[in-house]
Design an enzyme around this catalytic site. Structure first.
Site, short mmCIF file in Angstrom:
data_model
loop_
_atom_site.label_atom_id
_atom_site.label_comp_id
_atom_site.label_asym_id
_atom_site.label_seq_id
_atom_site.Cartn_x
_atom_site.Cartn_y
_atom_site.Cartn_z
N CYS A 1 0.81 -1.20 0.00
CA CYS A 1 0.00 0.00 0.00
C CYS A 1 0.85 1.26 0.00
CB CYS A 1 -0.95 0.03 1.19
SG CYS A 1 -0.41 -0.87 2.63
N GLY B 1 -1.71 0.74 -4.52
CA GLY B 1 -2.82 -0.02 -3.97
C GLY B 1 -4.14 0.40 -4.59
N CYS C 1 13.56 -12.26 -2.55
CA CYS C 1 12.67 -12.95 -3.49
C CYS C 1 13.46 -13.53 -4.66
CB CYS C 1 11.58 -12.01 -3.99
SG CYS C 1 12.19 -10.46 -4.67
N ASN D 1 2.32 0.67 5.62
CA ASN D 1 2.79 0.07 4.37
C ASN D 1 3.83 -0.99 4.71
OD1 ASN D 1 5.10 1.16 1.80
ND2 ASN D 1 3.62 -0.49 1.71
N GLY D 2 3.58 -2.23 4.29
CA GLY D 2 4.51 -3.31 4.53
C GLY D 2 3.83 -4.51 5.16
N SER E 1 5.84 -0.05 -16.40
CA SER E 1 7.12 -0.20 -15.71
C SER E 1 8.21 -0.81 -16.58
CB SER E 1 6.94 -1.03 -14.44
OG SER E 1 6.24 -2.21 -14.71
N TYR F 1 9.87 -1.96 -10.06
CA TYR F 1 8.46 -1.98 -10.45
C TYR F 1 7.54 -1.08 -9.64
CZ TYR F 1 3.72 -3.80 -11.15
OH TYR F 1 2.40 -3.91 -11.39
#
Length: 480
Positions: free
Chosen positions: A7, A35, A446, A110-111, A295, A254
């Protein structure tokens, strides 16, 4: 592209009563890319809180009539959400509001907390009753608990930060103060600025500051707490330096808007660097370089500049369709890709194309885009990705929660190229990530599985909803 981020947060404090709701609206509008499930604004008018929150885009939720019905005030906090933890329902809309013995609080987050399930379990065993399935409510409970033990809201937040683990950029509003905090790793961005008439503004990205005419002052340091109140601004740094900096590298690839600057690094510049690196590491003989909107465009320009292959517009995006990841179902996602993008036949017909995108998750969207270009007459399609292959789930706010859905975990690069229909495929090497942003600490778990925190045992996005369902089922069995 099938990814989404948690978000965006926004806060503003004015030395006098003002249209802070209108400022929050424009700030959230600039953060809409972070978001698209829900949004909300809480206004503080001299200690009296008013709020409006609902599912939908900022422009849909906050109509002219809605905004005109909101009061003027001296503070506001706002939020746009895509839930990586918790379902898409009105209960999970933020900012979260709390009334407690020592006052009021509104919180935007956020997170993702990596220890959210453990903390929530402890709180429930102590008698806490949760109304949402978001881990933001866990943060609100812990801050409130600490507030009852401390002399100020900033002391409470500082005490809570010793308990919280994972990613959190927070904007918290009490009756008299606006407080911002960034976790000690600095996973998610947070910055602040100032308007010409003396308002202080905080937001996830600098583009939101520009949207309301505020000058960018600086980013919060990882672990920093910034307090805006009657006595002015105060920076608290007792949590700074506790951890190595681990800003999410995917913010540059991104999530963030290209016109934003995060921790002193231009997002647009980082994406240009990614394209240049791709051109060196995975060259291709082609007639045109095109990017997947939005992006992939900057990286495509960088590839063109490095390779000398002309840059062109080969795909047009329908600007009235949200990012494909906002649809939970695969069938719906495919339908949105069909109407979201269309090929410019004049640009691609008979051409050898280098197609640049930011990532491949499942491969579904990439396959559809390649097919669009084939149908438009493309002769060859050489796909280049401005990030490494996704091989591991993320626990810090990016919705990568299952290895079984990641195409790179099940197929080689060559096999993936065949699956998506490309003539060749090349990813940004993991070792080159450091060259995107220079000498800055970042998280790339990731891609490489190197997690800064302890990996949680339960990693399901809907883990709190599943827990609630299991309890209901157990209650029914008991009743029977």
């Amino acid at each position: 592209m099938d990814l989404h981020e948690e978000c965006g947060v926004f806060g503003i404090i004015s030395p006098r009563a003002a249209d802070v709701a209108g400022a929050a609206y424009y700030g959230l509008y600039a953060l809409q890319h972070r978001g698209q499930e829900s949004c909300g604004i809480v206004i503080n008018d001299d200690g009296v809180f008013s709020s409006y929150k609902d599912l939908g885009l900022v422009s849909e939720v906050f109509t002219a009539d809605t905004l005109s019905g909101l009061p003027r005030g001296n503070m506001a906090v706002g939020h746009v959400r895509y839930g990586t933890t918790g379902g898409n329902n009105r209960n999970n809309c933020q900012p979260i509001e709390v009334n407690h013995q020592k006052g009021k609080m509104a919180l935007a987050h956020n997170g993702n907390l990596s220890n959210a399930a453990e903390l929530r379990s402890r709180l429930e065993l102590s008698g806490a009753i949760f109304h949402t399935t978001s881990d933001t409510e866990t943060i609100a409970y812990i801050v409130t608990r600490e507030r009852l033990r401390t002399s100020s809201i900033e002391d409470a937040l500082s005490a809570a930060m010793y308990t919280l683990d994972g990613a959190y950029s927070l904007i918290l509003m009490s009756s008299q103060k606006l407080i911002c905090a960034r976790d000690p790793y600095g996973f998610r961005p947070l910055c602040y600025g100032k308007t010409p008439d003396g308002m202080y503004v905080a937001a996830s990205e600098s583009c939101a500051l520009k949207a309301i005419g505020a000058s960018f002052e600086r980013d919060l340091e990882p672990g920093e707490i910034l307090v805006f109140g009657p006595e002015g601004m105060c920076s608290r740094r007792e949590h700074c330096g506790r951890k190595d900096k681990k800003l999410c590298i995917f913010e540059y690839i991104y999530f963030a808007r290209p016109d934003s600057v995060i921790d002193g690094v231009s997002v647009h510049g980082a994406r240009l660097n990614a394209g240049r690196i791709l051109a060196r590491k995975h060259p291709a003989e082609a007639d045109i370089v095109i990017g997947v909107p939005d992006s992939g465009m900057d990286a495509a320009l960088g590839f063109s500049m490095e390779s000398g292959i002309p840059y062109g517009i080969g795909l047009i995006k329908n600007k009235y369709i949200g990012r494909t990841f906002i649809s939970p179902g695969q069938d719906t996602r495919l339908d949105q890709v069909r109407i979201k993008l269309s090929a410019v036949e004049e640009s691609v017909r008979g051409k050898r194309i280098v197609l640049i995108d930011d990532s491949i998750v499942r491969g579904t969207t990439s396959r559809r885009i390649v097919k669009l270009l084939r149908e438009a007459g493309a002769k060859e399609i050489h796909m280049r990705i401005s990030s490494p292959p996704f091989l591991h789930p993320c626990y810090y706010g990016t919705d990568i929660d299952s290895r079984e859905h990641l195409i790179a975990c099940r197929h080689s690069v060559e096999e993936t190229a065949v699956i998506i229909g490309a003539d060749s495929l090349g990813y940004l090497p993991v070792a080159e990530l450091c060259n995107l942003i220079g000498n800055h600490g970042y998280c790339s778990a990731c891609f490489d599985g190197s997690y800064p925190t302890v990996v949680p045992e339960d990693t399901r996005k809907d883990r709190f909803e599943q827990k609630l369902s299991e309890r209901r089922g157990a209650s029914c069995a008991t009743c029977e």
